[in-house]
Design a protein around this motif. Structure first.
Motif, mmCIF file in Angstrom:
data_model
loop_
_atom_site.group_PDB
_atom_site.id
_atom_site.type_symbol
_atom_site.label_atom_id
_atom_site.label_comp_id
_atom_site.label_asym_id
_atom_site.label_seq_id
_atom_site.Cartn_x
_atom_site.Cartn_y
_atom_site.Cartn_z
ATOM 1 N N LEU A 1 -11.100 -3.251 7.204
ATOM 2 C CA LEU A 1 -10.969 -2.272 8.289
ATOM 3 C C LEU A 1 -9.510 -1.862 8.456
ATOM 4 N N MET A 2 -8.623 -2.821 8.347
ATOM 5 C CA MET A 2 -7.206 -2.491 8.450
ATOM 6 C C MET A 2 -6.770 -1.611 7.291
ATOM 7 N N TYR A 3 -7.238 -1.921 6.079
ATOM 8 C CA TYR A 3 -6.894 -1.086 4.933
ATOM 9 C C TYR A 3 -7.384 0.343 5.145
ATOM 10 N N MET A 4 -8.636 0.497 5.559
ATOM 11 C CA MET A 4 -9.206 1.833 5.729
ATOM 12 C C MET A 4 -8.411 2.652 6.740
ATOM 13 N N SER A 5 -7.980 2.014 7.798
ATOM 14 C CA SER A 5 -7.226 2.716 8.843
ATOM 15 C C SER A 5 -5.833 3.089 8.354
ATOM 16 N N LEU A 6 -5.151 2.162 7.705
ATOM 17 C CA LEU A 6 -3.804 2.444 7.215
ATOM 18 C C LEU A 6 -3.824 3.455 6.074
ATOM 19 N N MET A 7 -4.858 3.408 5.250
ATOM 20 C CA MET A 7 -4.994 4.388 4.176
ATOM 21 C C MET A 7 -5.145 5.782 4.758
ATOM 22 N N ALA A 8 -5.983 5.905 5.784
ATOM 23 C CA ALA A 8 -6.165 7.209 6.435
ATOM 24 C C ALA A 8 -4.855 7.692 7.052
ATOM 25 N N ALA A 9 -4.105 6.774 7.641
ATOM 26 C CA ALA A 9 -2.820 7.143 8.234
ATOM 27 C C ALA A 9 -1.829 7.599 7.157
ATOM 28 N N TYR A 10 -1.824 6.916 6.032
ATOM 29 C CA TYR A 10 -0.924 7.266 4.936
ATOM 30 C C TYR A 10 -1.253 8.655 4.388
ATOM 31 N N LEU A 11 -2.553 8.913 4.147
ATOM 32 C CA LEU A 11 -2.949 10.201 3.590
ATOM 33 C C LEU A 11 -2.726 11.344 4.566
#
Length: 844
Positions: A446-456
């Motif tokens: 869940l943390m990865y998915m959120s940070l990935m979305a923030a990065y993109l």
């Protein structure tokens, strides 16, 4: 008269004849004369008379004793004669299986080594000499040797005329033909990839290159989410987002949606001889490995040219060298597509074009590192018990959490998760209810998915497109032209070493067919006689192994009664899949299984993509169907598996053949295959298997007291295996990482020996092995176990092995034997000797 007459009695001697003067009376003589003449005998004293009397008794006694001894010896000899006459001598086993096993053991052994000093050297000291490592392998052992022979068998079959075979078998042959047709692959060039890129909505080459020098980056837009959805549906590949349908950890009878970081990063067949791991996948525990850095570059083919560009990196520091190799690889990959697809009238000079391309490769590499760091930073090193409670969310809840993280990082939130899941399922027959169909997402994911979305949300669209484009092209390129395969090969060799090799084209194509259409190939080599010949023997062995484990559990004092009862129940309910599916030899069932697949002998890449798409659709359609269990692998894969969430052991067909089974004697079979099956059974109760109950559900079923005792006992294994050093590297084994496999190795050995003893008790003594008549069945058992792990490896492979969940093979043998009291007794190893340490680690 005669003193001894011979009338009517035995004549004791010749008759006495008197002389003529015998009738006259001789003159009297004095005493001395009488004594001298022998007529008188001295009258003895009382002592003399006693001595005479005692002497007679002694003679009688001695005579009696001698007679008794002679009689006893006669009786004993008579008894032995009768026993020997009734008892048949144990014969030698002279079958071809026994002779082959005897020859193998004898040739592999180092007779100069002492079994109590170094049993592995004693059993395997000459194995490498007798089994030279082929160039195509960086490590070679019985498992790889068997797989090579299986591939050779499949190759020979696929080269035959198979017009009378079912459609899937013919398709397997066409798939092989297309793979082997390098002339057609080279003639088609990059066209198959370019066609696929168009279907995915991706450009023929990255927009980032700006070949026409008229792209307005500020106005450029790229719908990365739409591209990622299409890639998942059409290629079965995870890019940026990981998605799967998986057995519900807490209810193994149903399926759940799972999301997180990318896991299926390369859905195409591997073109190298990689190691297969146990299928007992840890449910939602994502094992974050550097797939994006390594896996795809390993899928390469033969090298016929030099590696001029890569050699410039050889003198650099390791990290700088690796970076240079990757960037150069991606630059050359991009340039091939630019040269093929860019307008011929572009105005850029060659130098400026190369600068753009290398800049793109550099930015892609940095972007990839950022994505990897997002995964690695959110990986978990927590204990397995923490995965007993894996959260599940609706897509709306995931979106709300993602939006919060994106805004906290000053990004612009966009709807992602409902659109993604909906887009994937649009190709299936399943309709989702986004209010009730929840998705399992671990906290790290869940943390990865959120940070990935923030990065993109803050990344340049043209850079995101570049990342997605290279990811997709990279996995397809290895299955096209010789030029691209050489590019992969050079990169791999530069990253590895000069003594790295690639399998032959034939080997690669057979492996690809096996991976994509394994059951179709299995149909061709399976034999119906298996059901009434080999399978009953394996079923008997498995039952004996389960009984042995149950007996060992009963003896374990650290297990309380409640946990023992639950363990017995799990053992009883453990299912086994042996050889191949019962329906496999039914042609109609086989065709039904592969329904929808199309294969053309001239279109290799399209064949792979079509098979992947059919499999993806079937996987999506099964979401609403209950899980009834399935085969974890194809019948021609050389491995065995324990599936935690189905409490099932899978034993492929080729594992039921030499060198693992059919060895001539039960002691050899149990020492090899028996220990492998025991290993898999024990997995159900190792440091991770203990989390899954008898139904395969991730639920607590051990008492806290038992868990504490278990943890204390496992520390012994961690310490023991951590003390092992690989001499060639001077590095230690990771005792904690390999704990589960080490427990399984130790338990499997103990169970197999107990099963063998019970088997021989019922069956009776087995025959002797030629050349090994002096060894007992138990000694042969341990010889067979040690021989199972014989092998040879390069330093690079040994280095890789140290990062694996399995200990290097020498320590798999040594550790289990050092902990086994029966081994020490059988081989008479004194306490304190290298193979019989005073401290032993035992769980079961």
């Amino acid at each position: 008269m005669n003193a001894w007459s011979d009338n009517d009695r035995d004549n004791m001697g010749p008759p006495v004849t008197r002389a003529a003067s015998a009738n006259s009376i001789p003159p009297l003589k004095n005493g001395s004369d009488l004594r001298e003449s022998g007529y008188l005998i001295d009258v003895g004293s009382r002592t003399a008379r006693f001595r005479r009397k005692h002497k007679n008794k002694m003679l009688y006694l001695l005579s009696f004793i001698l007679l008794f001894l002679l009689l006893s010896i006669a009786i004993a000899m008579a008894v032995l004669y009768v026993k020997q006459k009734n008892k048949k001598p144990i014969p030698l086993c002279l079958s071809k299986e026994c002779l082959r096993s005897a020859a193998n053991l004898a040739l592999s052994m180092d007779p100069n080594a002492h079994p109590c000093e170094d049993f592995y050297q004693y059993v395997c000291g000459n194995w490498a000499k007798e089994h030279p490592r082929p160039d195509a392998f960086q490590s070679f052992d019985w498992f790889r040797e068997k797989q090579s022979k299986v591939y050779a068998t499949v190759r020979d079959f696929l080269n035959k005329n198979i017009t009378n075979q079912p459609l899937p078998v013919k398709q397997a042959k066409d798939l092989y033909t297309a793979c082997m047709d390098t002339e057609t692959l080279n003639k088609r060039g990059l066209k198959p990839i370019l066609k696929q890129l168009e279907l995915l909505g991706l450009p023929a080459y990255p927009t980032y290159i700006n070949v026409t020098d008229d792209t307005d980056y500020a106005a450029y837009d790229f719908d990365w989410l739409e591209a990622v959805i299409k890639i998942k549906v059409q290629l079965g590949m995870d890019v940026l987002i990981g998605f799967d349908i998986f057995t519900d950890p807490k209810n193994s009878s149903i399926y759940k949606l799972v999301m997180g970081s990318p896991e299926t990063t390369n859905p195409f067949p591997s073109m190298r001889n990689g190691k297969k791991r146990h299928i007992g996948r840890r449910s939602l525990v994502k094992e974050k490995i550097e797939q994006y850095k390594n896996d795809n570059l390993y899928d390469i083919l033969d090298d016929t040219n030099g590696a001029k560009g890569f050699k410039s990196a050889e003198n650099k520091d390791d990290e700088e060298k690796i970076t240079h190799i990757y960037k150069l690889f991606y630059a050359e990959l991009i340039k091939l597509f630019v040269v093929e697809a860019a307008p011929k009238s572009y105005n850029l000079t060659e130098l400026y074009l190369d600068q753009n391309i290398f800049l793109a490769a550099n930015d892609y590499y940095n972007f990839s590192n950022d994505m990897y760091e997002l995964e690695a930073d959110n990986d978990t090193s927590s204990e397995d018990d923490e995965y007993l409670n894996i959260p599940e969310y609706t897509v709306y809840e995931i979106q709300a959490h993602t939006d919060m993280i994106v805004k906290d990082n000053n990004g612009t939130a966009i709807p992602i998760w409902k659109r993604y899941v909906e887009g994937v399922f649009n190709t299936s027959d399943v309709k989702l209810n986004f209010n009730t169909d929840k998705i399992l997402v671990s906290d790290p994911d869940l943390m990865y998915m959120s940070l990935m979305a923030a990065y993109l949300s803050k990344a340049s669209p043209v850079l995101i497109e570049l990342y997605v484009w290279i990811k997709v092209v990279e996995v397809m390129a290895a299955h096209t032209t010789t030029e691209l395969r050489i590019l992969f090969q050079r990169s791999y060799e530069a990253l590895q070493s000069r003594d790295s090799y690639t399998p032959s084209r034939t080997h690669q194509c057979v492996s690809a067919v096996n991976e994509m259409l394994g059951l179709a190939v299995s149909y061709a080599i399976a034999d119906a006689r298996f059901f009434y010949n080999t399978k009953p023997k394996i079923e008997l062995m498995l039952n004996e192994l389960k009984n042995a484990l149950a007996h060992l559990v009963g003896q374990a004092r650290w297990l309380d009664d409640d946990t023992k009862l639950a363990t017995y129940q799990k053992i009883i309910q453990m299912k086994t899949l042996i050889g191949f599916p019962d329906w496999l030899l039914n042609a109609e069932k086989l065709e039904e299984y592969y329904q929808g697949i199309e294969v053309n002998p001239k279109t290799h890449l399209e064949n792979l993509i079509n098979i992947i798409q059919v499999k993806i659709k079937k996987a999506l359609n099964k979401f609403r169907i209950g899980n009834n269990g399935s085969w974890a692998t194809d019948p021609i894969e050389v491995n065995a598996y324990h599936t935690f969430q189905e409490n099932t052991i899978t034993v492929p067909l080729v594992m039921l053949q030499y060198p693992f089974f059919d060895l001539g004697l039960d002691s050899l079979n149990y020492g090899s295959l028996g220990t492998i099956l025991g290993h898999e059974i024990t997995h159900g109760f190792d440091n991770f298997g203990r989390l899954f109950d008898k139904n395969g559900n991730l639920l607590p079923w051990w008492t806290n007291e038992t868990i504490n005792s278990f943890v204390n006992k496992t520390q012994c294994f961690v310490d023991q295996y951590s003390s092992y050093i690989v001499p060639e590297l001077g590095e230690h084994v990771d005792g904690k990482k390999t704990l589960g496999e080490n427990i399984a190795d130790n338990g499997g050995l103990r169970e197999a020996l107990a099963a063998l003893r019970e088997h021989l008790r019922k069956k009776g003594p087995e025959q002797k092995l030629p050349g090994f008549e002096h060894l007992s069945s138990e000694q042969l058992f341990f010889l067979s176990f040690g021989n199972l792990w014989c092998g040879t490896s390069t330093k690079e492979t040994l280095k890789s092995d140290l990062s694996d969940e399995h200990s290097p093979q020498i320590f798999r043998a040594r550790g289990a034997l050092q902990n086994n009291n029966d081994f020490a007794k059988t081989w008479k190893c004194p306490t304190g000797s290298p193979m019989n340490p005073s401290k032993k680690c035992i769980i079961f």
